[in-house]
Structure formats: structure tokens, C-alpha cells
Design a protein around this motif. Structure first.
Motif, PDB file in Angstrom:
ATOM      1  N   ALA A   1      35.210 105.582  71.410  1.00 38.17           N
ATOM      2  CA  ALA A   1      36.331 104.992  70.634  1.00 38.17           C
ATOM      3  C   ALA A   1      36.045 103.796  69.718  1.00 38.17           C
ATOM      4  O   ALA A   1      36.400 102.685  70.132  1.00 38.17           O
ATOM      5  CB  ALA A   1      37.552 104.595  71.860  1.00 38.17           C
ATOM      6  N   PRO A   2      35.270 104.084  68.754  1.00 38.48           N
ATOM      7  CA  PRO A   2      34.728 103.156  68.044  1.00 38.48           C
ATOM      8  C   PRO A   2      35.892 101.862  67.447  1.00 38.48           C
ATOM      9  O   PRO A   2      35.361 100.915  67.158  1.00 38.48           O
ATOM     10  CB  PRO A   2      34.055 103.917  66.911  1.00 38.48           C
ATOM     11  CG  PRO A   2      34.710 105.128  66.688  1.00 38.48           C
ATOM     12  CD  PRO A   2      35.053 105.557  68.038  1.00 38.48           C
ATOM     13  N   GLU A   3      37.029 102.550  67.224  1.00 39.69           N
ATOM     14  CA  GLU A   3      37.970 101.592  66.774  1.00 39.69           C
ATOM     15  C   GLU A   3      38.519 100.640  67.570  1.00 39.69           C
ATOM     16  O   GLU A   3      39.035  99.685  67.330  1.00 39.69           O
ATOM     17  CB  GLU A   3      39.232 102.132  66.133  1.00 39.69           C
ATOM     18  CG  GLU A   3      40.160 103.091  67.300  1.00 39.69           C
ATOM     19  CD  GLU A   3      39.413 104.188  67.859  1.00 39.69           C
ATOM     20  OE1 GLU A   3      40.020 104.815  68.841  1.00 39.69           O
ATOM     21  OE2 GLU A   3      38.134 104.633  67.402  1.00 39.69           O
ATOM     22  N   VAL A   4      38.080 100.692  68.740  1.00 35.45           N
ATOM     23  CA  VAL A   4      38.704  99.837  69.722  1.00 35.45           C
ATOM     24  C   VAL A   4      37.761  98.469  69.763  1.00 35.45           C
ATOM     25  O   VAL A   4      36.526  98.604  69.910  1.00 35.45           O
ATOM     26  CB  VAL A   4      38.647 100.461  71.411  1.00 35.45           C
ATOM     27  CG1 VAL A   4      38.781  99.419  72.389  1.00 35.45           C
ATOM     28  CG2 VAL A   4      39.745 101.635  71.261  1.00 35.45           C
ATOM     29  N   GLY A   5      38.342  97.309  69.926  1.00 30.32           N
ATOM     30  CA  GLY A   5      37.672  96.077  70.091  1.00 30.32           C
ATOM     31  C   GLY A   5      36.986  96.007  71.360  1.00 30.32           C
ATOM     32  O   GLY A   5      37.412  96.321  72.366  1.00 30.32           O
ATOM     33  N   ARG A   6      35.604  95.672  71.405  1.00 33.42           N
ATOM     34  CA  ARG A   6      34.545  95.630  72.724  1.00 33.42           C
ATOM     35  C   ARG A   6      34.285  94.179  73.039  1.00 33.42           C
ATOM     36  O   ARG A   6      33.586  93.841  72.304  1.00 33.42           O
ATOM     37  CB  ARG A   6      33.520  96.776  72.339  1.00 33.42           C
ATOM     38  CG  ARG A   6      34.072  98.058  72.280  1.00 33.42           C
ATOM     39  CD  ARG A   6      32.948  98.925  71.853  1.00 33.42           C
ATOM     40  NE  ARG A   6      32.142  98.694  70.888  1.00 33.42           N
ATOM     41  CZ  ARG A   6      32.446  98.877  69.556  1.00 33.42           C
ATOM     42  NH1 ARG A   6      33.589  99.613  69.331  1.00 33.42           N
ATOM     43  NH2 ARG A   6      31.814  98.620  68.395  1.00 33.42           N
ATOM     44  N   LEU A   7      34.753  93.658  74.264  1.00 38.58           N
ATOM     45  CA  LEU A   7      34.388  92.089  74.491  1.00 38.58           C
ATOM     46  C   LEU A   7      33.549  92.421  75.652  1.00 38.58           C
ATOM     47  O   LEU A   7      34.051  92.985  76.744  1.00 38.58           O
ATOM     48  CB  LEU A   7      35.655  91.420  74.608  1.00 38.58           C
ATOM     49  CG  LEU A   7      35.435  89.819  74.977  1.00 38.58           C
ATOM     50  CD1 LEU A   7      36.686  89.130  74.464  1.00 38.58           C
ATOM     51  CD2 LEU A   7      35.026  89.443  76.151  1.00 38.58           C
ATOM     52  N   HIS A   8      32.189  91.827  75.764  1.00 41.69           N
ATOM     53  CA  HIS A   8      31.386  92.010  76.704  1.00 41.69           C
ATOM     54  C   HIS A   8      31.797  90.638  77.649  1.00 41.69           C
ATOM     55  O   HIS A   8      31.606  89.606  77.217  1.00 41.69           O
ATOM     56  CB  HIS A   8      30.064  92.018  76.394  1.00 41.69           C
ATOM     57  CG  HIS A   8      29.030  92.053  77.384  1.00 41.69           C
ATOM     58  ND1 HIS A   8      27.692  91.603  77.256  1.00 41.69           N
ATOM     59  CD2 HIS A   8      29.237  92.433  78.777  1.00 41.69           C
ATOM     60  CE1 HIS A   8      27.097  91.978  78.427  1.00 41.69           C
ATOM     61  NE2 HIS A   8      27.947  92.351  79.593  1.00 41.69           N
TER      62      HIS A   8
ATOM     63  N   PRO B   1      21.868  90.968  79.864  1.00 42.00           N
ATOM     64  CA  PRO B   1      21.986  90.496  78.291  1.00 42.00           C
ATOM     65  C   PRO B   1      23.085  90.902  77.881  1.00 42.00           C
ATOM     66  O   PRO B   1      23.689  91.543  78.186  1.00 42.00           O
ATOM     67  CB  PRO B   1      20.587  91.446  77.956  1.00 42.00           C
ATOM     68  CG  PRO B   1      19.864  91.870  79.037  1.00 42.00           C
ATOM     69  CD  PRO B   1      20.694  91.935  80.383  1.00 42.00           C
ATOM     70  N   ALA B   2      23.375  90.249  76.444  1.00 41.75           N
ATOM     71  CA  ALA B   2      24.629  90.613  75.658  1.00 41.75           C
ATOM     72  C   ALA B   2      24.547  91.984  75.448  1.00 41.75           C
ATOM     73  O   ALA B   2      23.342  92.601  75.152  1.00 41.75           O
ATOM     74  CB  ALA B   2      24.668  89.852  74.470  1.00 41.75           C
ATOM     75  N   ALA B   3      25.606  92.744  75.617  1.00 35.92           N
ATOM     76  CA  ALA B   3      25.634  94.294  75.326  1.00 35.92           C
ATOM     77  C   ALA B   3      25.659  94.410  73.814  1.00 35.92           C
ATOM     78  O   ALA B   3      26.312  93.978  73.064  1.00 35.92           O
ATOM     79  CB  ALA B   3      27.135  94.792  75.775  1.00 35.92           C
ATOM     80  N   PRO B   4      24.602  95.137  73.458  1.00 33.95           N
ATOM     81  CA  PRO B   4      24.391  95.416  71.883  1.00 33.95           C
ATOM     82  C   PRO B   4      25.419  96.034  71.389  1.00 33.95           C
ATOM     83  O   PRO B   4      25.507  95.974  70.102  1.00 33.95           O
ATOM     84  CB  PRO B   4      22.932  96.057  71.980  1.00 33.95           C
ATOM     85  CG  PRO B   4      23.063  96.886  73.239  1.00 33.95           C
ATOM     86  CD  PRO B   4      23.527  96.065  74.480  1.00 33.95           C
ATOM     87  N   ASP B   5      26.336  96.920  71.937  1.00 36.52           N
ATOM     88  CA  ASP B   5      27.342  97.810  71.349  1.00 36.52           C
ATOM     89  C   ASP B   5      28.740  96.928  71.559  1.00 36.52           C
ATOM     90  O   ASP B   5      29.501  97.681  71.125  1.00 36.52           O
ATOM     91  CB  ASP B   5      27.287  99.229  72.145  1.00 36.52           C
ATOM     92  CG  ASP B   5      26.055 100.197  71.487  1.00 36.52           C
ATOM     93  OD1 ASP B   5      25.545  99.741  70.266  1.00 36.52           O
ATOM     94  OD2 ASP B   5      25.549 100.820  72.378  1.00 36.52           O
TER      95      ASP B   5
ATOM     96  N   HIS C   1      30.152  99.768  77.188  1.00 39.53           N
ATOM     97  CA  HIS C   1      30.575  99.262  75.687  1.00 39.53           C
ATOM     98  C   HIS C   1      29.794 100.387  74.822  1.00 39.53           C
ATOM     99  O   HIS C   1      30.465 100.831  73.779  1.00 39.53           O
ATOM    100  CB  HIS C   1      29.816  98.133  75.404  1.00 39.53           C
ATOM    101  CG  HIS C   1      30.861  96.764  76.182  1.00 39.53           C
ATOM    102  ND1 HIS C   1      32.000  96.386  75.662  1.00 39.53           N
ATOM    103  CD2 HIS C   1      30.572  96.082  77.127  1.00 39.53           C
ATOM    104  CE1 HIS C   1      32.558  95.618  76.383  1.00 39.53           C
ATOM    105  NE2 HIS C   1      31.751  95.359  77.434  1.00 39.53           N
ATOM    106  N   SER C   2      28.687 100.709  75.186  1.00 42.85           N
ATOM    107  CA  SER C   2      28.050 101.816  74.387  1.00 42.85           C
ATOM    108  C   SER C   2      28.666 103.211  74.535  1.00 42.85           C
ATOM    109  O   SER C   2      29.032 103.850  73.366  1.00 42.85           O
ATOM    110  CB  SER C   2      26.640 101.920  74.943  1.00 42.85           C
ATOM    111  OG  SER C   2      25.679 101.103  74.857  1.00 42.85           O
ATOM    112  N   SER C   3      29.187 103.350  75.660  1.00 47.35           N
ATOM    113  CA  SER C   3      30.434 104.612  75.608  1.00 47.35           C
ATOM    114  C   SER C   3      31.558 104.521  74.937  1.00 47.35           C
ATOM    115  O   SER C   3      32.038 105.539  74.274  1.00 47.35           O
ATOM    116  CB  SER C   3      30.423 104.879  77.193  1.00 47.35           C
ATOM    117  OG  SER C   3      31.569 106.056  77.355  1.00 47.35           O
ATOM    118  N   ALA C   4      32.340 103.371  75.022  1.00 46.54           N
ATOM    119  CA  ALA C   4      33.408 102.959  74.273  1.00 46.54           C
ATOM    120  C   ALA C   4      33.052 103.233  72.635  1.00 46.54           C
ATOM    121  O   ALA C   4      33.895 103.858  71.992  1.00 46.54           O
ATOM    122  CB  ALA C   4      34.024 101.582  74.543  1.00 46.54           C
TER     123      ALA C   4
END
Length: 201
Positions: free
Chosen positions: A155-162, A174-178, A148-151
Motif C-alpha cells: 500500500a505505497p500510497e498510505v502514509g507511514r509514521l514510525h 532504529p528509524a524504519a527506513p521504509d 512499514h516495509s510491508s505497507a
């Protein structure tokens, strides 16, 4: 063009920890216990209790990908929810698996009811997330915070679901901070995915 849902496989679509532990025990006489969220360091030889040498780990993982993937079953609700989402979104699997075993993964997913493209990746996934998303609205789902940090970086405009599908592992990660959100169940994740992609229109 439809929005795209970019999905990790292990612990997102398919269970991994349990099947991997089963294969290690049955095929390699190795015990895997998750005292922490790590594979290396949590594996011991059943014969004498010795820790598995970290140098031996890549061969064990490759052995599972070659011979053990068919032990993997879908995470709860994954097939049903992804089948429903596929009516409105394109689905693609982005998985860190050696390219040599990609076709087995593709076959296993088809056998479980998901006929979706599979891209093998090595290392952080952000660049591939950006390439696969292109100009489309997109959501990326993965169990590992570094991806998620890499995404976010690429690609910051992409939604990130952990998501961590295995209930025994959830408390160890832990929940991904990014990531935008942490949701571990597909029946709860579907609504968030649809809402995010509608808002991004």
C-alpha cells in the motif's frame, strides 16, 4: 468519506514493554530486561537466572494477552490526540494479537477512552493496511520497521509514521527506513498526520 488512520496498539496507543515485564515478574517469576530490542533472549527465570526457553515464549505472550492486558495504560498524549483526530478521521486498530484475545483488547481500549474497531492480524501488516485503507486517504502508525516495509510493498500510497511510545525502547529501535517519518510523541505526530492527509487530498 473520511480519511482513515490505521493504528498499531502496543507501543503506539498503549504501553507494552513495562506492563509485560510487570506481568512476567508477578505471574510467571520471570525477569524481562531490554538489553536489546527483543523479547526472546532478554527473559530469565528469577529463581535461578536461566534464560527462558524460546519454545516457552508464545505461551507467555498468550498468557499476558489473556490475563495482563489491563495493566496497559495509554502512551503519553495518545487518548487526547486520537480523540481530537477522530473528529476528522476514522480510526481503526490493526494489532498482531491472537483473535482469541481481540475482545479483551477492545474492552481495554474502551476503558481507556477509545471506542475504536480492532482487527487482529498475524504476520506482516501490509496486505491488511491495503484492505483497510481501500480507496481512502490513509496513514499507518506502527512501532516495528518490518510492518512499514510491508505497507510500502502492498500500500505505497498510505502514509507511514514510525512511532515508539516507550522512551526506554526508542534508542534500541532504529528509524524504519521504509517509513515516511519517525515521530515518537503524539503531540508532535498530530500535525504530521493532518498535513500528510491534507496533501494527499
Amino acid at each position: 468519506m473520511k480519511p482513515i488512520l490505521i493504528l498499531d496498539c502496543d507501543e503506539v496507543i498503549l504501553e507494552f514493554a513495562g506492563p509485560f515485564a510487570q506481568w512476567l515478574r508477578e505471574a510467571r517469576d520471570v525477569e524481562l530486561k531490554f538489553d536489546s530490542f527483543a523479547l526472546i533472549g532478554n527473559m530469565r527465570h528469577l529463581s535461578d537466572g536461566r534464560p527462558v526457553d524460546p519454545a516457552d515464549f508464545p505461551a507467555l505472550l498468550d498468557g499476558f494477552f489473556e490475563h495482563g492486558q489491563r495493566l496497559q495504560q495509554p502512551a503519553e498524549g495518545a487518548v487526547e490526540v486520537l480523540t481530537a483526530l477522530s473528529k476528522d478521521f476514522d480510526l481503526i486498530v490493526l494489532t498482531n494479537i491472537p483473535a482469541a484475545w481481540r475482545d479483551i483488547r477492545l474492552e481495554v481500549l474502551r476503558e481507556r477512552g477509545l471506542d475504536v474497531p480492532v482487527h487482529a492480524n498475524d504476520g506482516p501488516k501490509g496486505r491488511m493496511v491495503k484492505e483497510l485503507a481501500g480507496d481512502r486517504r490513509a496513514v499507518f502508525v506502527d512501532d516495528l520497521p518490518p510492518h512499514h516495509s510491508s505497507a510500502l510493498k502492498h500500500a505505497p500510497e498510505v502514509g507511514r509514521l514510525h512511532m515508539v511510545a516507550d522512551a526506554t525502547l526508542r534508542g534500541l529501535i532504529p528509524a524504519a527506513p521504509d517509513a515516511h517519518v519517525r515521530i515518537d510523541r503524539w503531540d508532535e505526530a498530530e500535525g504530521w498526520i493532518r498535513d500528510y492527509l491534507e496533501r494527499a487530498a
